[in-house]
Motif scaffolding. Structure first.
Motif, PDB file in Angstrom:
ATOM      1  N   GLN A 168     -37.028  11.561 -21.650  1.00  0.00           N
ATOM      2  CA  GLN A 168     -36.780  10.726 -21.937  1.00  0.00           C
ATOM      3  C   GLN A 168     -35.272   9.723 -22.140  1.00  0.00           C
ATOM      4  O   GLN A 168     -35.243   9.640 -21.936  1.00  0.00           O
ATOM      5  N   GLY A 169     -34.493  11.177 -20.759  1.00  0.00           N
ATOM      6  CA  GLY A 169     -33.806  10.210 -19.939  1.00  0.00           C
ATOM      7  C   GLY A 169     -34.233   8.791 -19.353  1.00  0.00           C
ATOM      8  O   GLY A 169     -33.806   7.179 -19.458  1.00  0.00           O
ATOM      9  N   ALA A 170     -35.276   8.988 -18.773  1.00  0.00           N
ATOM     10  CA  ALA A 170     -36.110   7.804 -17.676  1.00  0.00           C
ATOM     11  C   ALA A 170     -36.258   6.951 -18.354  1.00  0.00           C
ATOM     12  O   ALA A 170     -36.351   5.849 -18.437  1.00  0.00           O
ATOM     13  N   SER A 171     -37.035   7.385 -19.582  1.00  0.00           N
ATOM     14  CA  SER A 171     -37.886   6.743 -20.543  1.00  0.00           C
ATOM     15  C   SER A 171     -36.611   5.470 -21.105  1.00  0.00           C
ATOM     16  O   SER A 171     -36.739   4.628 -21.361  1.00  0.00           O
ATOM     17  N   LEU A 172     -35.580   6.298 -22.014  1.00  0.00           N
ATOM     18  CA  LEU A 172     -34.318   5.658 -21.406  1.00  0.00           C
ATOM     19  C   LEU A 172     -34.083   4.275 -21.728  1.00  0.00           C
ATOM     20  O   LEU A 172     -33.614   3.689 -21.539  1.00  0.00           O
ATOM     21  N   GLU A 173     -33.827   4.591 -19.602  1.00  0.00           N
ATOM     22  CA  GLU A 173     -33.383   3.755 -19.143  1.00  0.00           C
ATOM     23  C   GLU A 173     -34.173   2.752 -18.581  1.00  0.00           C
ATOM     24  O   GLU A 173     -33.799   1.860 -18.363  1.00  0.00           O
ATOM     25  N   ARG A 174     -35.369   3.206 -18.556  1.00  0.00           N
ATOM     26  CA  ARG A 174     -36.186   1.914 -18.444  1.00  0.00           C
ATOM     27  C   ARG A 174     -36.206   1.486 -19.554  1.00  0.00           C
ATOM     28  O   ARG A 174     -36.627   0.016 -19.576  1.00  0.00           O
ATOM     29  N   GLN A 376     -23.688 -32.553  -3.434  1.00  0.00           N
ATOM     30  CA  GLN A 376     -22.273 -32.455  -3.470  1.00  0.00           C
ATOM     31  C   GLN A 376     -22.309 -30.668  -3.793  1.00  0.00           C
ATOM     32  O   GLN A 376     -23.917 -30.028  -3.004  1.00  0.00           O
ATOM     33  N   PHE A 377     -22.058 -29.527  -3.379  1.00  0.00           N
ATOM     34  CA  PHE A 377     -22.262 -28.028  -3.812  1.00  0.00           C
ATOM     35  C   PHE A 377     -21.985 -27.759  -4.535  1.00  0.00           C
ATOM     36  O   PHE A 377     -20.719 -28.404  -5.913  1.00  0.00           O
ATOM     37  N   VAL A 378     -23.070 -27.046  -5.445  1.00  0.00           N
ATOM     38  CA  VAL A 378     -22.771 -26.950  -6.865  1.00  0.00           C
ATOM     39  C   VAL A 378     -21.909 -25.373  -6.605  1.00  0.00           C
ATOM     40  O   VAL A 378     -21.294 -25.210  -5.773  1.00  0.00           O
ATOM     41  N   HIS A 379     -22.011 -24.950  -8.204  1.00  0.00           N
ATOM     42  CA  HIS A 379     -21.584 -24.146  -8.117  1.00  0.00           C
ATOM     43  C   HIS A 379     -22.313 -22.843  -8.555  1.00  0.00           C
ATOM     44  O   HIS A 379     -22.930 -23.246  -9.123  1.00  0.00           O
ATOM     45  N   THR A 380     -21.373 -21.835  -7.962  1.00  0.00           N
ATOM     46  CA  THR A 380     -22.505 -20.842  -8.491  1.00  0.00           C
ATOM     47  C   THR A 380     -21.380 -19.342  -9.581  1.00  0.00           C
ATOM     48  O   THR A 380     -21.007 -19.506  -9.325  1.00  0.00           O
ATOM     49  N   LEU A 381     -22.628 -18.365 -10.148  1.00  0.00           N
ATOM     50  CA  LEU A 381     -22.366 -18.047 -11.035  1.00  0.00           C
ATOM     51  C   LEU A 381     -22.878 -16.370 -11.153  1.00  0.00           C
ATOM     52  O   LEU A 381     -24.173 -16.804 -10.848  1.00  0.00           O
ATOM     53  N   ASN A 382     -22.321 -15.993 -11.932  1.00  0.00           N
ATOM     54  CA  ASN A 382     -23.279 -14.576 -11.830  1.00  0.00           C
ATOM     55  C   ASN A 382     -22.658 -13.367 -12.446  1.00  0.00           C
ATOM     56  O   ASN A 382     -21.650 -13.272 -13.104  1.00  0.00           O
ATOM     57  N   GLY A 383     -23.334 -12.628 -13.318  1.00  0.00           N
ATOM     58  CA  GLY A 383     -22.767 -11.562 -14.409  1.00  0.00           C
ATOM     59  C   GLY A 383     -24.322 -10.463 -14.770  1.00  0.00           C
ATOM     60  O   GLY A 383     -25.151 -11.150 -14.134  1.00  0.00           O
ATOM     61  N   SER A 384     -23.524  -8.863 -15.031  1.00  0.00           N
ATOM     62  CA  SER A 384     -24.390  -8.102 -14.987  1.00  0.00           C
ATOM     63  C   SER A 384     -24.889  -8.386 -16.612  1.00  0.00           C
ATOM     64  O   SER A 384     -24.083  -8.885 -17.554  1.00  0.00           O
ATOM     65  N   GLY A 385     -26.033  -7.837 -16.906  1.00  0.00           N
ATOM     66  CA  GLY A 385     -26.387  -8.493 -17.952  1.00  0.00           C
ATOM     67  C   GLY A 385     -27.478  -7.118 -18.036  1.00  0.00           C
ATOM     68  O   GLY A 385     -28.608  -7.218 -19.076  1.00  0.00           O
ATOM     69  N   LEU A 386     -27.312  -5.777 -18.631  1.00  0.00           N
ATOM     70  CA  LEU A 386     -26.329  -5.226 -18.047  1.00  0.00           C
ATOM     71  C   LEU A 386     -26.174  -4.383 -16.692  1.00  0.00           C
ATOM     72  O   LEU A 386     -27.059  -3.723 -16.375  1.00  0.00           O
ATOM     73  N   ALA A 387     -24.918  -4.020 -15.930  1.00  0.00           N
ATOM     74  CA  ALA A 387     -25.469  -2.602 -15.416  1.00  0.00           C
ATOM     75  C   ALA A 387     -25.440  -1.306 -16.187  1.00  0.00           C
ATOM     76  O   ALA A 387     -24.961  -1.190 -17.109  1.00  0.00           O
ATOM     77  N   THR A 388     -26.736  -0.271 -15.875  1.00  0.00           N
ATOM     78  CA  THR A 388     -26.852   0.586 -17.057  1.00  0.00           C
ATOM     79  C   THR A 388     -26.352   1.727 -17.248  1.00  0.00           C
ATOM     80  O   THR A 388     -25.887   2.781 -18.050  1.00  0.00           O
ATOM     81  N   SER A 389     -25.451   2.472 -15.969  1.00  0.00           N
ATOM     82  CA  SER A 389     -25.170   3.100 -15.541  1.00  0.00           C
ATOM     83  C   SER A 389     -23.683   3.854 -16.400  1.00  0.00           C
ATOM     84  O   SER A 389     -24.037   4.328 -17.776  1.00  0.00           O
ATOM     85  N   ARG A 390     -23.359   2.707 -17.545  1.00  0.00           N
ATOM     86  CA  ARG A 390     -21.962   2.897 -17.889  1.00  0.00           C
ATOM     87  C   ARG A 390     -21.878   2.759 -19.384  1.00  0.00           C
ATOM     88  O   ARG A 390     -21.736   3.280 -19.867  1.00  0.00           O
ATOM     89  N   LEU A 391     -23.244   2.169 -19.607  1.00  0.00           N
ATOM     90  CA  LEU A 391     -23.918   1.644 -20.884  1.00  0.00           C
ATOM     91  C   LEU A 391     -24.584   2.902 -21.390  1.00  0.00           C
ATOM     92  O   LEU A 391     -24.487   2.705 -21.498  1.00  0.00           O
ATOM     93  N   MET A 392     -24.834   3.698 -20.367  1.00  0.00           N
ATOM     94  CA  MET A 392     -25.691   4.825 -20.987  1.00  0.00           C
ATOM     95  C   MET A 392     -25.229   5.892 -21.175  1.00  0.00           C
ATOM     96  O   MET A 392     -24.994   6.340 -22.114  1.00  0.00           O
ATOM     97  N   VAL A 393     -23.498   5.520 -20.712  1.00  0.00           N
ATOM     98  CA  VAL A 393     -22.363   6.775 -21.075  1.00  0.00           C
ATOM     99  C   VAL A 393     -21.880   6.478 -22.717  1.00  0.00           C
ATOM    100  O   VAL A 393     -22.452   7.528 -23.265  1.00  0.00           O
TER     101      VAL A 393
END
Length: 424
Positions: A168-174, A376-393
């Protein structure tokens, strides 16, 4: 990469950025090489102009039946000088290029100045920390007792920092991954990408991982490829060396990938369980936007990432990173930190950044401005939406019961056929 003209016109600003980001690069040497390069180009243009003029004179002399030996000798000497200048110019360009690779992006004016995380500025928070009349167990204890996480066997297979999700941990992560993907695709309007999990050096250079972070990445020497530390690398490089249509901006991509980080020098710090791992799962958000809207897009990107935690009803806060905590390539970054009831501290779950045109210059990603008619050069942005490891904690610890079970947040119910993870 910074525009050389920016360094030339604002050397003190760039020196300040280097200092505040705790980097080390000789700006004076860059300026000296730039001056030498421009002087060479002036001399070469002067010589070429002389060559063109004398070539016409030679033609006139020969046409009139005269001798052009002196002029021809002069042209030979001019040609030799130009050839020598070309060799010197190539050497200067190579040295200049190597130095420019180590110049960090300039922090935005709104970024607080400071050496470390203590100077990060609180932006806002959401929700309340969970309360209980029992002592919170940490995620490692819960994972072992419920038989849903197995770090020892992960270490046996690979090494420390490579977790195993079980049952169920694997299922929760997925479920978490699918929930976040669906939210960003269906509600926030991102296009899903499944990118390569390996990237070549050109891609790593484009997003700023190389040369600065080479020691933090896993490298496959035989194939000259790196395991990606984040989907940012693969997804942002999709448009490398491209001219984008203004009408198509902003372009918004979302991608799930595993991420791999050696994190050299981090040993001994927060190494328990998910607090520091070398392989983790992450849903990444990437934007390509016009320069005049990039900071509005940064705020929108932050809200997209925050909604994940709001729907999961997990207490979090947002901080603006100070200059000393800012990454090499970022102009401004927000960190989203979730609350760990057992650890009784904040854990970084996402970084949301605006790189302005720093990455786009390295990757040569432009767009043609419809109004001005020039690229012109574009502007690039990014963000975690989200990373699961700390979220799982935070999720496991927040939703635990006094019996040691874990209640599944309502937002994940459509993705799972169980509502509680209990002892077998």
């Amino acid at each position: 990469m910074l525009d050389l003209k920016v360094i030339r016109d604002n050397p003190d600003l760039v020196r300040q950025a280097v200092k505040h980001k705790k980097e080390s690069v000789d700006i004076d040497k860059i300026l000296a090489l730039d001056e030498k390069r421009r002087a060479i180009l002036v001399d070469v243009e002067t010589l070429k102009a002389r060559r063109n003029k004398v070539s016409k004179e030679i033609g006139q002399v020969l046409k009139s039946g005269g001798s052009a030996d002196v002029l021809k000798q002069e042209m030979k000497e001019v040609g030799d000088k130009i050839q020598n200048y070309d060799v010197e110019l190539k050497s200067v360009d190579e040295e200049l290029e190597k130095l420019l690779q180590w110049v960090p992006n300039i922090p935005h004016d709104s970024v607080p100045i400071g050496d470390n995380a203590e100077f990060n500025r609180f932006y806002h928070s959401w929700g309340d920390p969970p309360q209980a009349d029992f002592e919170f167990k940490d995620h490692l204890t819960l994972g072992q007792e419920l038989d849903i996480l197995d770090f020892p066997r992960g270490a046996k297979v690979t090494g420390a920092g490579f977790p195993v999700y079980k049952g169920q941990g694997a299922s929760l992560e997925r479920a978490l991954i699918n929930f976040m993907l669906d939210l960003h695709i269906r509600k926030h309007g991102y296009t899903e990408i499944i990118p390569p999990f390996l990237a070549n050096p050109e891609s790593m250079f484009g997003t700023g991982q190389l040369p600065k972070l080479e020691d933090d990445m896993y490298f496959i020497g035989k194939d000259n490829l790196y395991l990606i530390p984040t989907a940012e690398v693969s997804v942002t490089n999709l448009h490398r060396d491209e001219m984008l249509a203004h009408k198509n901006l902003p372009i918004k991509y979302v991608a799930y990938t595993p991420c791999f980080r050696r994190e050299a020098g981090s040993y001994g710090r927060d190494t328990r369980g998910f607090l520091r791992v070398h392989q983790f799962n992450k849903v990444e958000l990437v934007k390509f936007v016009p320069p005049d809207s990039s900071y509005d897009e940064l705020e929108a990107l932050l809200l997209d990432a925050e909604e994940v935690l709001q729907l999961l009803d997990i207490h979090y806060r947002v901080v603006t990173l100070c200059t000393g905590d800012l990454s090499f390539a970022s102009a401004k970054t927000y960190d989203i930190e979730t609350w760990s009831p057992a650890e009784e501290r904040w854990l970084e779950a996402s970084s949301v950044s605006n790189f302005e045109d720093f990455q786009a210059r390295r990757m040569k990603i432009r767009f043609k401005d419809q109004g001005k008619g020039k690229s012109q050069f574009v502007h690039t942005l990014n963000g975690s939406g989200l990373a699961t490891s700390r979220l799982m904690v935070s999720l496991m610890e927040t939703y635990q019961t006094d019996e040691g079970s874990i209640i599944i947040p309502e937002a994940l119910h459509p993705y799972l056929d169980f509502r509680v993870i209990t002892h077998k």
